[in-house]
Motif scaffolding. Structure first.
Motif, PDB file in Angstrom:
ATOM      1  N   VAL A 165      37.021  34.374  40.561  1.00 22.89           N
ATOM      2  CA  VAL A 165      36.621  35.498  39.707  1.00 22.89           C
ATOM      3  C   VAL A 165      36.363  36.706  40.612  1.00 22.89           C
ATOM      4  CG1 VAL A 165      34.854  36.367  38.115  1.00 22.89           C
ATOM      5  CG2 VAL A 165      35.596  33.972  37.965  1.00 22.89           C
ATOM      6  N   GLY A 166      37.060  37.799  40.330  1.00 19.01           N
ATOM      7  CA  GLY A 166      36.940  38.975  41.190  1.00 19.01           C
ATOM      8  C   GLY A 166      37.967  38.981  42.320  1.00 19.01           C
ATOM      9  N   MET A 245      30.889  49.925  41.183  1.00 19.29           N
ATOM     10  CA  MET A 245      31.828  50.359  42.232  1.00 19.29           C
ATOM     11  C   MET A 245      33.226  49.794  41.982  1.00 19.29           C
ATOM     12  SD  MET A 245      29.336  49.959  45.527  1.00 19.29           S
ATOM     13  CE  MET A 245      30.595  50.289  46.744  1.00 19.29           C
ATOM     14  N   VAL A 246      33.279  48.526  41.564  1.00 21.38           N
ATOM     15  CA  VAL A 246      34.580  47.906  41.302  1.00 21.38           C
ATOM     16  C   VAL A 246      35.258  48.587  40.107  1.00 21.38           C
ATOM     17  CG1 VAL A 246      35.718  45.791  40.547  1.00 21.38           C
ATOM     18  CG2 VAL A 246      33.991  45.677  42.337  1.00 21.38           C
ATOM     19  N   GLU A 247      34.467  48.920  39.088  1.00 18.94           N
ATOM     20  CA  GLU A 247      35.062  49.569  37.911  1.00 18.94           C
ATOM     21  C   GLU A 247      35.586  50.967  38.258  1.00 18.94           C
ATOM     22  OE1 GLU A 247      32.247  49.269  34.651  1.00 18.94           O
ATOM     23  OE2 GLU A 247      32.836  47.185  34.265  1.00 18.94           O
ATOM     24  N   ILE A 249      36.970  51.734  41.060  1.00 17.03           N
ATOM     25  CA  ILE A 249      38.269  51.476  41.700  1.00 17.03           C
ATOM     26  C   ILE A 249      39.258  50.949  40.659  1.00 17.03           C
ATOM     27  CG2 ILE A 249      39.435  49.955  43.372  1.00 17.03           C
ATOM     28  CD1 ILE A 249      36.724  50.054  44.957  1.00 17.03           C
ATOM     29  N   GLY A 250      38.762  50.129  39.755  1.00 11.51           N
ATOM     30  CA  GLY A 250      39.603  49.516  38.720  1.00 11.51           C
ATOM     31  C   GLY A 250      39.942  48.089  39.114  1.00 11.51           C
ATOM     32  N   TYR A 251      39.883  47.172  38.134  1.00  4.44           N
ATOM     33  CA  TYR A 251      40.171  45.767  38.444  1.00  4.44           C
ATOM     34  C   TYR A 251      41.603  45.566  38.937  1.00  4.44           C
ATOM     35  CZ  TYR A 251      35.648  44.058  37.116  1.00  4.44           C
ATOM     36  OH  TYR A 251      34.308  43.824  37.095  1.00  4.44           O
ATOM     37  N   ASP A 252      42.571  46.260  38.312  1.00  5.01           N
ATOM     38  CA  ASP A 252      43.968  46.082  38.743  1.00  5.01           C
ATOM     39  C   ASP A 252      44.117  46.437  40.217  1.00  5.01           C
ATOM     40  OD1 ASP A 252      44.602  45.311  36.240  1.00  5.01           O
ATOM     41  OD2 ASP A 252      45.548  47.200  35.644  1.00  5.01           O
ATOM     42  N   GLU A 253      43.456  47.513  40.593  1.00  2.31           N
ATOM     43  CA  GLU A 253      43.548  47.980  41.972  1.00  2.31           C
ATOM     44  C   GLU A 253      42.836  47.006  42.921  1.00  2.31           C
ATOM     45  OE1 GLU A 253      45.335  50.157  43.299  1.00  2.31           O
ATOM     46  OE2 GLU A 253      44.392  50.422  45.263  1.00  2.31           O
ATOM     47  N   LEU A 254      41.676  46.492  42.518  1.00  2.00           N
ATOM     48  CA  LEU A 254      40.959  45.501  43.330  1.00  2.00           C
ATOM     49  C   LEU A 254      41.853  44.279  43.555  1.00  2.00           C
ATOM     50  CD1 LEU A 254      38.362  44.132  44.607  1.00  2.00           C
ATOM     51  CD2 LEU A 254      37.884  43.288  42.304  1.00  2.00           C
ATOM     52  N   TYR A 255      42.467  43.788  42.481  1.00  2.00           N
ATOM     53  CA  TYR A 255      43.313  42.592  42.588  1.00  2.00           C
ATOM     54  C   TYR A 255      44.547  42.881  43.453  1.00  2.00           C
ATOM     55  CZ  TYR A 255      40.462  40.912  38.661  1.00  2.00           C
ATOM     56  OH  TYR A 255      39.423  40.536  37.855  1.00  2.00           O
TER      57      TYR A 255
END
Ligand SMILES: *Cc1c(COP(=O)(O)O)cnc(C)c1O
Length: 370
Positions: A165-166, A245-247, A249-255
């Motif tokens: 997750v994450g 902070m993750v939001e 950046i965006g989840y798609d970008e984090l992944y």
């Protein structure tokens, strides 16, 4: 020292600063507002019908899922220490167990799971890791969960996503409980566990089971933005900051970044002759099989300031595991593979020529562009 173990992971400065404020009382409008916001962020992370936070390490959430969802007989997937833990938990609570055992490098198969279910129609719950951290492997959880539900939609699917997750998007269509822990991809101090739940899971929980880990009691309270017992307020403040902070950046970008770092790390390690251990490597970490793993780890730590994890049980001294979870600056991951190449040079295995960092950069930036 760079902390590059696949849990605990480092805590970012902005998160440490957020947690440095005075302790809030948990039964106050101030804290309840923070809880509400955190819960909403967590719901977006899981993308499921319900979620709860527990003051516990990840194992507590594994126990809570087993005791609240399993009825009589549990099918467990043991391809490493964490899969084995599900079996031990079920046994500790007097549940019957059927265990599918694999080598620590081998992912479970859909066929084995459906065969086990056909053999034993009394099985009411499946427990599996998304990413089994003992050998750094990825199970085909989504396919297995879909197969389980097509055999019998009443079977509960508990997925331990503590190192998933994450890290990557997880299709939760057939998952009833998805577990996360604070000290892995979410880059928080240890001590907070989170569970995403399906509506079917909430229904199966009913009145709940047990006392501290009674999920019915927690769901009831947490829907009202409070907790059954004293909330781990500081960790929840940290979680809110991290997810904010993750939001941004965006989840798609984090992944995407996590995948690019994982691909680059794997390619760099393979280029210098490292043997990746699992047959289906997870994106969360690279686990390298190496007879001199302890010597490599020691050089990494003393000469290059890099702390990576070793192996456990029969793989003690034969594995080193490098973290890829979280918002890791890309130059840190590049430094780590470069340091592994230097360690191989120091141990007389290969002459350093900068190959690892060159391959890392080529592969990372090729993936970045996609
Ligand atoms: C770290 C981890 C856990 C939880 O361990 P705790 O020490 O209880 O937090 C569970 N499953 C996996 C796959 C893990 O990596």
């Amino acid at each position: 020292m760079l902390l590059f173990t696949p849990g605990p992971t480092p805590v970012l400065e902005a998160v440490r600063m957020a947690m440095a404020g005075p302790t809030l009382h948990h039964r106050t409008p101030e804290f309840e507002a923070i809880f509400k916001e955190t819960r909403e962020r967590l719901m977006r992370l899981f993308g499921m019908d319900e979620c709860v936070m527990l003051a516990s390490s990840g194992t507590g959430a594994m126990e809570a899922c087993v005791t609240n969802l399993a009825v009589k007989k549990v099918l467990t997937i043991n391809a490493g220490k964490f899969g084995e833990r599900f079996t031990r938990i079920a046994e500790a609570f007097g549940l019957e167990t059927v265990e599918l055992k694999y080598g620590w490098d081998t992912p479970a198969s859909v066929e084995d799971v459906t065969a086990a279910l056909a053999d034993d129609p009394q099985i009411d719950t499946l427990c599996i890791q998304v990413s089994e951290s003992a050998g750094g492997l990825r199970h085909p959880v989504e396919e297995i969960a879909a197969a389980v539900k097509s055999v019998n939609p009443g079977i509960m699917v508990i997925a331990d996503g503590i190192t998933a997750v994450g890290v990557e998007p997880i299709d939760t269509a057939n998952i009833d409980a998805l577990i996360a822990g604070s000290q892995k991809a979410l880059m928080l101090p240890p001590g907070l566990a989170m569970i995403g739940l399906s509506d079917a899971a909430v229904e199966r929980i009913g009145e709940g089971s047990g006392y501290y880990f009674n999920l019915a009691a927690e769901i009831k309270k947490q829907r009202r933005n409070t907790t059954a017992y004293t909330a781990p307020t500081t960790l929840i403040v940290g979680l809110s900051k991290m997810l904010e902070m993750v939001e941004e950046i965006g989840y798609d970008e984090l992944y995407r970044r996590t995948r690019a770092r994982a691909m680059a790390t794997r390619a760099a390690l393979e280029a210098i002759g490292c043997g990746l251990f699992p047959k289906s490597p997870a994106l969360s970490m690279s686990a390298v099989y190496d007879e001199e793993a302890d010597a490599v780890r020691s050089v990494l730590k003393t000469e290059f300031g890099v702390n990576v994890a070793g192996g456990q049980d029969h793989l003690k001294g034969k594995l080193f595991r490098i973290n890829q979870m979280g918002l890791i600056p890309v130059y840190e991951s590049a430094w780590v593979v470069n340091a592994v190449e230097w360690a191989y040079d120091r141990l007389g295995r290969r002459t350093y020529d900068g190959l690892a960092s060159r391959v890392f950069n080529e592969v990372y930036y090729a993936n970045e562009k996609r």
